[in-house]
Each structure stands twice: as C-alpha cells, then as structure tokens.
Design a protein around this motif. Sequence first.
Motif, PDB file in Angstrom:
ATOM      1  N   MET A   1       5.778   9.237  -1.173  1.00 23.05           N
ATOM      2  CA  MET A   1       5.714   8.483  -2.411  1.00 23.05           C
ATOM      3  C   MET A   1       5.605   6.990  -2.115  1.00 23.05           C
ATOM      4  O   MET A   1       6.344   6.195  -2.644  1.00 23.05           O
ATOM      5  N   ASP A   2       4.695   6.633  -1.275  1.00 26.46           N
ATOM      6  CA  ASP A   2       4.553   5.249  -0.886  1.00 26.46           C
ATOM      7  C   ASP A   2       4.247   4.320  -2.051  1.00 26.46           C
ATOM      8  O   ASP A   2       4.603   3.150  -2.029  1.00 26.46           O
ATOM      9  N   ASN A   3       3.585   4.824  -3.074  1.00 30.29           N
ATOM     10  CA  ASN A   3       3.239   3.978  -4.209  1.00 30.29           C
ATOM     11  C   ASN A   3       4.239   4.083  -5.363  1.00 30.29           C
ATOM     12  O   ASN A   3       3.978   3.597  -6.455  1.00 30.29           O
ATOM     13  N   PHE A   4       5.369   4.709  -5.113  1.00 26.32           N
ATOM     14  CA  PHE A   4       6.392   4.881  -6.156  1.00 26.32           C
ATOM     15  C   PHE A   4       7.069   3.541  -6.436  1.00 26.32           C
ATOM     16  O   PHE A   4       7.448   2.816  -5.524  1.00 26.32           O
ATOM     17  N   LYS A   5       7.209   3.211  -7.699  1.00 25.24           N
ATOM     18  CA  LYS A   5       7.802   1.933  -8.108  1.00 25.24           C
ATOM     19  C   LYS A   5       9.318   2.100  -8.294  1.00 25.24           C
ATOM     20  O   LYS A   5       9.823   2.266  -9.394  1.00 25.24           O
ATOM     21  N   TYR A   6      10.025   2.047  -7.169  1.00 19.79           N
ATOM     22  CA  TYR A   6      11.475   2.252  -7.143  1.00 19.79           C
ATOM     23  C   TYR A   6      12.220   1.295  -8.065  1.00 19.79           C
ATOM     24  O   TYR A   6      13.172   1.683  -8.731  1.00 19.79           O
ATOM     25  N   HIS A   7      11.794   0.044  -8.075  1.00 18.58           N
ATOM     26  CA  HIS A   7      12.503  -0.983  -8.841  1.00 18.58           C
ATOM     27  C   HIS A   7      12.559  -0.676 -10.335  1.00 18.58           C
ATOM     28  O   HIS A   7      13.466  -1.122 -11.028  1.00 18.58           O
ATOM     29  N   LEU A   8      11.597   0.101 -10.834  1.00 15.70           N
ATOM     30  CA  LEU A   8      11.592   0.414 -12.267  1.00 15.70           C
ATOM     31  C   LEU A   8      12.790   1.249 -12.696  1.00 15.70           C
ATOM     32  O   LEU A   8      13.195   1.195 -13.853  1.00 15.70           O
TER      33      LEU A   8
END
Length: 70
Positions: A1-8
């Motif tokens: 999930m390299d493009n996963f937006k964790y900060h959201l």
Amino acid sequence: MDNFKYHLIKVRREKLGFTQLDLAFAMRQLGTEVTPSSIHLWENGATAPDADKVPTLAKALQMNTEEFYG
C-alpha cells in the motif's frame, strides 16, 4: 500500500472527535476487529491496514475508500 494516505486516518478521526479507542470501537460495531494500537500504527505509517479492513475504516470515518489512495 505504498500510495495509501496514512495521515488521513488521524486527520479525519480528529475531525470527527474520535479517539483511537472510539475508532476501534466503531470498526468493531461494523464487524471488523481492530485495536487502538493498530490504529496508532496505521496513523504513523508503521503498518498499513489490511486491504479487507479499509472499507470498514472508511465507513467508520465517513469517507470513501478511494480517498485513501492516489
């Protein structure tokens, strides 16, 4: 999930006034077992949520799954 937006996860959780415990409980209510410590790890990008948990995470945070990618 390299493009996963964790900060959201944290941004949306805080916007809703949820603690990590609240979010874990909301996900459990929707049928997905998670712990507050897992949410902490997701928010910090240390681990990614399993793909099968993302739809429940999105629902608990009142988001669309697609918002986490891109």
